[in-house]
Scaffold this motif. Structure first.
Motif, short mmCIF file in Angstrom:
data_model
loop_
_atom_site.label_atom_id
_atom_site.label_comp_id
_atom_site.label_asym_id
_atom_site.label_seq_id
_atom_site.Cartn_x
_atom_site.Cartn_y
_atom_site.Cartn_z
N ASN A 1 43.39 45.95 31.23
CA ASN A 1 42.66 46.87 32.11
C ASN A 1 41.16 46.82 31.83
O ASN A 1 40.45 47.81 31.99
CB ASN A 1 43.19 48.31 31.95
CG ASN A 1 43.32 48.72 30.49
OD1 ASN A 1 42.47 48.39 29.67
ND2 ASN A 1 44.39 49.43 30.17
N TRP A 2 40.69 45.65 31.44
CA TRP A 2 39.29 45.48 31.04
C TRP A 2 38.37 45.20 32.23
O TRP A 2 37.39 45.89 32.44
CB TRP A 2 39.18 44.36 30.01
CG TRP A 2 37.78 43.87 29.73
CD1 TRP A 2 36.77 44.59 29.16
CD2 TRP A 2 37.25 42.56 29.99
NE1 TRP A 2 35.64 43.80 29.05
CE2 TRP A 2 35.91 42.56 29.55
CE3 TRP A 2 37.79 41.39 30.55
CZ2 TRP A 2 35.09 41.44 29.66
CZ3 TRP A 2 36.97 40.28 30.65
CH2 TRP A 2 35.66 40.30 30.20
N ARG A 3 38.68 44.19 33.02
CA ARG A 3 37.81 43.84 34.14
C ARG A 3 38.62 43.56 35.39
O ARG A 3 39.41 42.62 35.44
CB ARG A 3 36.95 42.62 33.82
CG ARG A 3 35.90 42.37 34.93
CD ARG A 3 35.45 40.94 34.98
NE ARG A 3 34.74 40.53 33.80
CZ ARG A 3 34.35 39.27 33.56
NH1 ARG A 3 34.63 38.32 34.44
NH2 ARG A 3 33.72 38.97 32.45
N GLN A 4 38.37 44.37 36.42
CA GLN A 4 39.05 44.20 37.70
C GLN A 4 38.32 43.16 38.55
O GLN A 4 37.08 43.06 38.51
CB GLN A 4 39.07 45.53 38.45
CG GLN A 4 39.81 45.52 39.78
CD GLN A 4 39.67 46.84 40.51
OE1 GLN A 4 38.64 47.49 40.43
NE2 GLN A 4 40.71 47.23 41.22
N GLY A 5 39.06 42.40 39.32
CA GLY A 5 38.46 41.44 40.22
C GLY A 5 38.03 42.10 41.52
O GLY A 5 38.62 43.10 41.95
N PRO A 6 37.03 41.55 42.18
CA PRO A 6 36.53 42.16 43.42
C PRO A 6 37.49 42.06 44.60
O PRO A 6 37.40 42.84 45.55
CB PRO A 6 35.23 41.39 43.70
CG PRO A 6 35.40 40.08 42.99
CD PRO A 6 36.22 40.39 41.77
N ARG A 7 38.44 41.13 44.57
CA ARG A 7 39.30 40.91 45.72
C ARG A 7 40.10 42.14 46.10
O ARG A 7 40.29 42.43 47.29
CB ARG A 7 40.25 39.73 45.44
CG ARG A 7 41.31 39.51 46.52
CD ARG A 7 42.08 38.21 46.29
NE ARG A 7 42.80 38.18 45.04
CZ ARG A 7 44.04 38.64 44.87
NH1 ARG A 7 44.70 39.19 45.89
NH2 ARG A 7 44.63 38.55 43.69
N THR A 8 40.60 42.89 45.13
CA THR A 8 41.49 44.01 45.42
C THR A 8 40.89 45.37 45.09
O THR A 8 41.58 46.38 45.15
CB THR A 8 42.81 43.85 44.65
OG1 THR A 8 42.53 43.79 43.23
CG2 THR A 8 43.56 42.60 45.07
N ARG A 9 39.63 45.40 44.75
CA ARG A 9 39.04 46.68 44.37
C ARG A 9 38.94 47.63 45.56
O ARG A 9 38.95 47.20 46.72
CB ARG A 9 37.65 46.46 43.76
CG ARG A 9 36.62 45.96 44.74
CD ARG A 9 35.33 45.62 44.02
NE ARG A 9 34.37 45.00 44.93
CZ ARG A 9 33.25 44.42 44.54
NH1 ARG A 9 32.95 44.37 43.25
NH2 ARG A 9 32.42 43.88 45.43
N LEU A 10 38.82 48.92 45.27
CA LEU A 10 38.69 49.93 46.31
C LEU A 10 37.26 49.91 46.85
O LEU A 10 36.30 49.99 46.10
CB LEU A 10 39.00 51.32 45.75
CG LEU A 10 40.38 51.51 45.12
CD1 LEU A 10 40.51 52.91 44.55
CD2 LEU A 10 41.48 51.25 46.13
#
Length: 233
Positions: A173-182
């Protein structure tokens, strides 16, 4: 259709006490950060300070457990902190918590107040189900570096969330990718609260209920389903 969330046997072996709670929401109304969202973030920072009573975030037993787990899959926890610890450090700093957009601000407030990692993904951008796995190192993680889209690959053995298209979040849960972000256009989302011992199920349940209430408050009429806290299965 309910999103399928699975946890691999390898991850269960690595962290047998891992539990997660998911909130699936449709008909959400997102938008820019607001005064109301900012007030929730400020209140969360105050609740965090009261909880820690002068201790550093990494000294909290839950954050210490995440640090041990990160180290177990080869990540340096002082450099790549779990999302709750990273937010807590920001909350206690002069800079304070970032304001992203309303939905992200809501789940960040709950994460900080309860010191539990919380993430949110746009359901319309997820392909297939989501799986928590130990990476082979060949999976694609699409991110942005220097303003340009680039493809990275997780380390072999790293714990990642992924869907059918690739990795959605690195190092658990460190870095989320931009593809699925809110984004401000998001209308359907999945919110995931993650915990390790010694956090009791009741604490995760309370945090999930708080987030669900906030989603209902800021998106009246949304269809919100809170799943029971699930063990790593």
């Amino acid at each position: 259709m309910t999103l399928t969330l699975t946890v691999s046997d390898d991850v269960r072996t690595l962290a047998p006490g891992f539990r997660h709670l998911a909130i699936e929401a449709h008909g959400l109304v997102n938008g820019p950060s607001s005064d109301a969202g900012s007030a929730l973030l400020d209140d969360a920072a105050r609740r965090l300070a009261a909880r820690l009573q002068g201790r550093a975030p990494h000294e909290d037993p839950h954050m210490a457990a995440w640090r041990r787990t990160y180290a177990a899959f080869g990540s340096k926890p002082s450099r790549t902190r779990n999302s709750a610890e990273a937010l807590a450090r920001r909350a206690l700093s002069d800079a304070g918590l970032p304001r992203i957009n309303l939905l992200v601000d809501l789940y960040n407030a709950v994460s900080v107040a309860h010191l539990i990692p919380v993430g949110g993904e746009d359901l319309d951008r997820i392909e297939g189900g989501m799986r928590l796995i130990r990476a082979t190192g060949e999976e694609d993680f699409v991110t942005v570096a220097g303003g340009e889209e680039t493809v990275e690959h997780p380390d072999a053995g790293e714990v990642v969330w992924r869907d059918d298209a690739g990795v959605t979040c690195r190092r658990w849960n460190w870095r989320q990718g931009p593809r699925t972000r809110l984004t401000e256009e998001t209308t359907s989302g999945i919110f995931l609260l993650e915990s390790l011992p010694p956090v009791p199920v009741a604490e995760v349940t309370a945090a999930g209920a708080e987030l669900a209430e906030l989603l209902e408050k800021f998106s009246p009429g949304a269809d919100i389903t809170v799943r029971a806290v699930e063990p790593s299965a």
